[in-house]
Design a protein around this motif. Sequence first.
Motif, PDB file in Angstrom:
ATOM      1  N   LEU A 216      -3.876  -4.902   0.031  1.00  0.00           N
ATOM      2  CA  LEU A 216      -3.071  -3.709   0.274  1.00  0.00           C
ATOM      3  C   LEU A 216      -3.563  -2.543  -0.585  1.00  0.00           C
ATOM      4  O   LEU A 216      -3.763  -1.428  -0.091  1.00  0.00           O
ATOM      5  CB  LEU A 216      -1.603  -4.005  -0.020  1.00  0.00           C
ATOM      6  CG  LEU A 216      -0.676  -2.790  -0.075  1.00  0.00           C
ATOM      7  CD1 LEU A 216      -0.522  -2.174   1.306  1.00  0.00           C
ATOM      8  CD2 LEU A 216       0.684  -3.177  -0.657  1.00  0.00           C
ATOM      9  N   LEU A 217      -3.759  -2.800  -1.867  1.00  0.00           N
ATOM     10  CA  LEU A 217      -4.180  -1.734  -2.776  1.00  0.00           C
ATOM     11  C   LEU A 217      -5.562  -1.207  -2.410  1.00  0.00           C
ATOM     12  O   LEU A 217      -5.809   0.013  -2.434  1.00  0.00           O
ATOM     13  CB  LEU A 217      -4.168  -2.240  -4.213  1.00  0.00           C
ATOM     14  CG  LEU A 217      -2.786  -2.566  -4.795  1.00  0.00           C
ATOM     15  CD1 LEU A 217      -2.927  -3.160  -6.190  1.00  0.00           C
ATOM     16  CD2 LEU A 217      -1.915  -1.320  -4.838  1.00  0.00           C
ATOM     17  N   GLU A 218      -6.476  -2.106  -2.083  1.00  0.00           N
ATOM     18  CA  GLU A 218      -7.826  -1.675  -1.693  1.00  0.00           C
ATOM     19  C   GLU A 218      -7.778  -0.748  -0.490  1.00  0.00           C
ATOM     20  O   GLU A 218      -8.466   0.281  -0.444  1.00  0.00           O
ATOM     21  CB  GLU A 218      -8.677  -2.904  -1.363  1.00  0.00           C
ATOM     22  CG  GLU A 218      -9.270  -3.599  -2.570  1.00  0.00           C
ATOM     23  CD  GLU A 218     -10.254  -4.674  -2.153  1.00  0.00           C
ATOM     24  OE1 GLU A 218     -11.468  -4.472  -2.366  1.00  0.00           O
ATOM     25  OE2 GLU A 218      -9.807  -5.700  -1.600  1.00  0.00           O
ATOM     26  N   ARG A 219      -6.929  -1.105   0.494  1.00  0.00           N
ATOM     27  CA  ARG A 219      -6.840  -0.296   1.707  1.00  0.00           C
ATOM     28  C   ARG A 219      -6.316   1.112   1.426  1.00  0.00           C
ATOM     29  O   ARG A 219      -6.656   2.071   2.112  1.00  0.00           O
ATOM     30  CB  ARG A 219      -5.921  -0.999   2.711  1.00  0.00           C
ATOM     31  CG  ARG A 219      -6.053  -0.461   4.122  1.00  0.00           C
ATOM     32  CD  ARG A 219      -5.073  -1.114   5.049  1.00  0.00           C
ATOM     33  NE  ARG A 219      -3.692  -0.781   4.686  1.00  0.00           N
ATOM     34  CZ  ARG A 219      -2.621  -1.246   5.336  1.00  0.00           C
ATOM     35  NH1 ARG A 219      -2.782  -2.078   6.340  1.00  0.00           N
ATOM     36  NH2 ARG A 219      -1.413  -0.889   4.962  1.00  0.00           N
ATOM     37  N   GLU A 220      -5.495   1.243   0.336  1.00  0.00           N
ATOM     38  CA  GLU A 220      -4.904   2.538  -0.012  1.00  0.00           C
ATOM     39  C   GLU A 220      -5.716   3.293  -1.060  1.00  0.00           C
ATOM     40  O   GLU A 220      -5.243   4.261  -1.637  1.00  0.00           O
ATOM     41  CB  GLU A 220      -3.467   2.334  -0.499  1.00  0.00           C
ATOM     42  CG  GLU A 220      -2.534   1.783   0.558  1.00  0.00           C
ATOM     43  CD  GLU A 220      -2.542   2.618   1.833  1.00  0.00           C
ATOM     44  OE1 GLU A 220      -2.436   3.868   1.720  1.00  0.00           O
ATOM     45  OE2 GLU A 220      -2.662   2.039   2.926  1.00  0.00           O
ATOM     46  N   GLY A 221      -6.959   2.835  -1.307  1.00  0.00           N
ATOM     47  CA  GLY A 221      -7.855   3.577  -2.173  1.00  0.00           C
ATOM     48  C   GLY A 221      -7.736   3.271  -3.647  1.00  0.00           C
ATOM     49  O   GLY A 221      -8.279   4.021  -4.475  1.00  0.00           O
TER      50      GLY A 221
ATOM     51  N   ARG B 254      -1.845   6.761  -6.828  1.00  0.00           N
ATOM     52  CA  ARG B 254      -2.061   6.002  -5.589  1.00  0.00           C
ATOM     53  C   ARG B 254      -1.244   4.719  -5.581  1.00  0.00           C
ATOM     54  O   ARG B 254      -0.683   4.322  -4.550  1.00  0.00           O
ATOM     55  CB  ARG B 254      -3.549   5.683  -5.402  1.00  0.00           C
ATOM     56  CG  ARG B 254      -4.382   6.886  -5.015  1.00  0.00           C
ATOM     57  CD  ARG B 254      -5.848   6.539  -4.853  1.00  0.00           C
ATOM     58  NE  ARG B 254      -6.626   7.721  -4.534  1.00  0.00           N
ATOM     59  CZ  ARG B 254      -6.753   8.235  -3.309  1.00  0.00           C
ATOM     60  NH1 ARG B 254      -6.171   7.622  -2.281  1.00  0.00           N
ATOM     61  NH2 ARG B 254      -7.469   9.314  -3.107  1.00  0.00           N
ATOM     62  N   ILE B 255      -1.165   4.059  -6.723  1.00  0.00           N
ATOM     63  CA  ILE B 255      -0.348   2.839  -6.807  1.00  0.00           C
ATOM     64  C   ILE B 255       1.115   3.179  -6.542  1.00  0.00           C
ATOM     65  O   ILE B 255       1.805   2.503  -5.766  1.00  0.00           O
ATOM     66  CB  ILE B 255      -0.524   2.176  -8.183  1.00  0.00           C
ATOM     67  CG1 ILE B 255      -1.956   1.675  -8.364  1.00  0.00           C
ATOM     68  CG2 ILE B 255       0.472   1.021  -8.357  1.00  0.00           C
ATOM     69  CD1 ILE B 255      -2.290   1.242  -9.782  1.00  0.00           C
ATOM     70  N   GLY B 256       1.582   4.241  -7.191  1.00  0.00           N
ATOM     71  CA  GLY B 256       2.976   4.630  -7.013  1.00  0.00           C
ATOM     72  C   GLY B 256       3.279   5.063  -5.599  1.00  0.00           C
ATOM     73  O   GLY B 256       4.310   4.696  -5.029  1.00  0.00           O
ATOM     74  N   ASP B 257       2.393   5.860  -5.007  1.00  0.00           N
ATOM     75  CA  ASP B 257       2.650   6.349  -3.656  1.00  0.00           C
ATOM     76  C   ASP B 257       2.579   5.217  -2.638  1.00  0.00           C
ATOM     77  O   ASP B 257       3.321   5.216  -1.653  1.00  0.00           O
ATOM     78  CB  ASP B 257       1.648   7.441  -3.305  1.00  0.00           C
ATOM     79  CG  ASP B 257       2.129   8.308  -2.152  1.00  0.00           C
ATOM     80  OD1 ASP B 257       3.217   8.914  -2.287  1.00  0.00           O
ATOM     81  OD2 ASP B 257       1.433   8.363  -1.119  1.00  0.00           O
ATOM     82  N   THR B 258       1.707   4.248  -2.869  1.00  0.00           N
ATOM     83  CA  THR B 258       1.655   3.076  -1.991  1.00  0.00           C
ATOM     84  C   THR B 258       2.988   2.342  -2.016  1.00  0.00           C
ATOM     85  O   THR B 258       3.545   1.990  -0.967  1.00  0.00           O
ATOM     86  CB  THR B 258       0.524   2.136  -2.430  1.00  0.00           C
ATOM     87  OG1 THR B 258      -0.730   2.811  -2.309  1.00  0.00           O
ATOM     88  CG2 THR B 258       0.516   0.870  -1.593  1.00  0.00           C
ATOM     89  N   ALA B 259       3.507   2.117  -3.210  1.00  0.00           N
ATOM     90  CA  ALA B 259       4.784   1.411  -3.339  1.00  0.00           C
ATOM     91  C   ALA B 259       5.912   2.199  -2.678  1.00  0.00           C
ATOM     92  O   ALA B 259       6.762   1.641  -1.978  1.00  0.00           O
ATOM     93  CB  ALA B 259       5.092   1.171  -4.811  1.00  0.00           C
ATOM     94  N   ARG B 260       5.935   3.509  -2.902  1.00  0.00           N
ATOM     95  CA  ARG B 260       7.005   4.332  -2.321  1.00  0.00           C
ATOM     96  C   ARG B 260       7.012   4.242  -0.809  1.00  0.00           C
ATOM     97  O   ARG B 260       8.063   4.091  -0.180  1.00  0.00           O
ATOM     98  CB  ARG B 260       6.821   5.783  -2.755  1.00  0.00           C
ATOM     99  CG  ARG B 260       7.859   6.746  -2.175  1.00  0.00           C
ATOM    100  CD  ARG B 260       7.570   8.177  -2.599  1.00  0.00           C
ATOM    101  NE  ARG B 260       6.352   8.701  -2.021  1.00  0.00           N
ATOM    102  CZ  ARG B 260       6.281   9.265  -0.807  1.00  0.00           C
ATOM    103  NH1 ARG B 260       7.357   9.356  -0.058  1.00  0.00           N
ATOM    104  NH2 ARG B 260       5.128   9.736  -0.363  1.00  0.00           N
ATOM    105  N   ARG B 261       5.831   4.297  -0.205  1.00  0.00           N
ATOM    106  CA  ARG B 261       5.742   4.314   1.249  1.00  0.00           C
ATOM    107  C   ARG B 261       5.917   2.931   1.869  1.00  0.00           C
ATOM    108  O   ARG B 261       5.998   2.810   3.095  1.00  0.00           O
ATOM    109  CB  ARG B 261       4.415   4.949   1.669  1.00  0.00           C
ATOM    110  CG  ARG B 261       4.353   6.442   1.339  1.00  0.00           C
ATOM    111  CD  ARG B 261       3.018   7.043   1.687  1.00  0.00           C
ATOM    112  NE  ARG B 261       2.676   6.817   3.080  1.00  0.00           N
ATOM    113  CZ  ARG B 261       1.432   6.773   3.554  1.00  0.00           C
ATOM    114  NH1 ARG B 261       0.404   6.923   2.715  1.00  0.00           N
ATOM    115  NH2 ARG B 261       1.201   6.572   4.830  1.00  0.00           N
TER     116      ARG B 261
END
Length: 714
Positions: A509-514, A676-683
């Motif tokens: 998941l994290l890799e896909r979100e940069g 990016r980690i935070g925005d991934t979690a938020r979304r």
Amino acid sequence: MTTTMDQAPADSGGRPGGRHRLSPLFEPRSVALVGASDRNAWSGLVEHALRAYGFDGEVFYVNPRGGTAHGHELAVSLSSLPRTPDLVYVMVPAARVYGVLEEAASLGVPAAEVLSSGFAEVGSEGLALQNAIGELASRTGMAVLGPNNLGFANVRAGIGLTPMGQEAPLRPGSVGIVSQSGNLGGQLSTLARQFDVGVSVVVSTGNEVDVTAGDVIDYLVDDPGTAAIGVFLETIRRPDDFRAACLRAHAAGKLVVVLKAGRSEAAARSAMAHTGSLVGDDAVIDAALTAAGVVRVDTLEDLLATADIFTRVGPIRGNRVGVTSISGGAGDIAGDLAESLGLELPQITPATAAGLAEVLPSYGTAQNPLDVTGAAVADRELFGQGLALVSADPNIDVSIAITEADHMAATPEDGMLAGLLTAAANSPVPALLVSTTVRAYSDTTLRLRREHPMPAVAWGLDRVLTAVSLLARHARVHLLDTTADARPLDITGLGPATGTWSESRSRALLEREGVPVVPATVVPDGATAAGLVAGSADRYALKIVSPDIAHKSDVGGVVLGVAAADVPAHVDALLTHVAAAVPGASLDGVLVSPMREGGLEFLVGVVRDPDWGAVLAVGMGGVWTETLRDVRRIALPADRDTVRDAILDLKAAPLLQGARGSAPIDVDRLADVVWRIGDTARRLGPDLAALEVNPLRVAADGIEALDALVVWND
């Protein structure tokens, strides 16, 4: 540069131009006192306040026993009144309150205030009574303040319906005060009198069955006479409404200052006993308040001083302070305090130094803090000249002159005081005349402060510089629309949004979100691992992969620093060990990744609070997380600048900037990764319980997530 917010004229007697839902409550044209009695001390106090504030509307007195009270004939019911009042003030026993409010609602009364106690604060029976009142208010639209509250005073509109504060009425001004505690609302009112803080409205909200502190903030946003709002809270009801009101205040250029109790476990227990409400997690609340544009303080003095200073000089856009005094010692104290509060006392420019050299005596030194020396006693213009030059220096964001204004002269025509007033009024940055210590205002100071207006405050250096630091920090906060980019992430192909995801799934998941992650491969057994690492001279980290095991190291599921030749045997041994240690756990294999050494370890995590939404935490990882407690929290959404500011606010920040000869870290890159980690979690939306990267390796040669975990709400 001096603002005159505290002198702003009221509109329509202190009433907002439009009609807010709470206008009938705080601006009634007629009032009915239900439970009025000469034998009721509360009734007498409320009657006194009503008259002391000069209420010129109609007052009805109601008591089913009839007779007279406070020299007026009593009506036996609301229904028997000749006209329907705007506001019903209720001071009858708790068991009778619902009946009074029900009658008021049936008559179309728009607002009610309930002084009576005996509700949620006393247990389940009282809570049931309170809930019934809440349902009535919701069903009928009647605004209900209380119960268990000590009322309000709309100072600018000339109405006080409160048993607290029997001293002289508060001075009209532009600071609004909101307190869930009636007693502390009274204490803040007393403090306002002592320090000559002009007040627009002071409100005790009590148990908040209907009208909450957030509702009152929202009302004061529309009040043209209110510039700053000081709020004491034990709990925050309807967080979304509270946040929306604070954001409205911020957009309107109005300051909201909050003292939120409940940082400690003992305070949380006390608050639960007092209000019948639990106190939320303080770290989450702190982040949420910051994201709502709120300044949070720790004392009642800081609450009122910060609001007062804001009304005197307006926003403070930076943390660089210029200090001018007639005492070198006072300047030294100011310098020490400023440094401890994170404020800067920058060097003045050569041009400013040259200007000061022209007016200072030969033994004076042109610097910041500036001591104009005792020569100012003879040369009455010197102090003002020094303040003017320091205030105009381009390195200065806020300027203070340390002086006791009432010691200078009986009138502002005196050269020294006149010069200071002129310099402050013409300053290109906020400028204040500050007492060295906390002191009472003299009649002279009060007159000068009110007539000119003089930006003099008697809070003392510590309170003033604390307020300056809070306001400067507040100016750096980046507020975002909480609905910004709310598009949910598509997790198709990664797995269902349930349970705990394995590290390999979380990494994907994290890799896909940069988000950069250390290269890794999941192998089912040692033989497969042998082909992966064949011929390598590297060392490897091995971790068990299982959706049933969140904390791998707790079950012996992690082996670090394994030589390539030993990887196959360790993989098989790890699978065997964990299978025995956690019977029944689903084992997907072993994650094999190159061993990373050196650099700093950070923890980056996001939790979703049911009231406040997603909150990002960033700090030193590994053993330092609990040892140092060096963590900053940010309510999401947030921008990269906010994340960067939080990282640089860590105690560990010097380690990122090349402390002790180490290579500096690319802080902008680190901020981007954390964002990016935070925005991934938020979304990922409300189904997410938590997302954690621990550790995030931070080094001059790169930034990588070494471990990751995603947990969903079941």
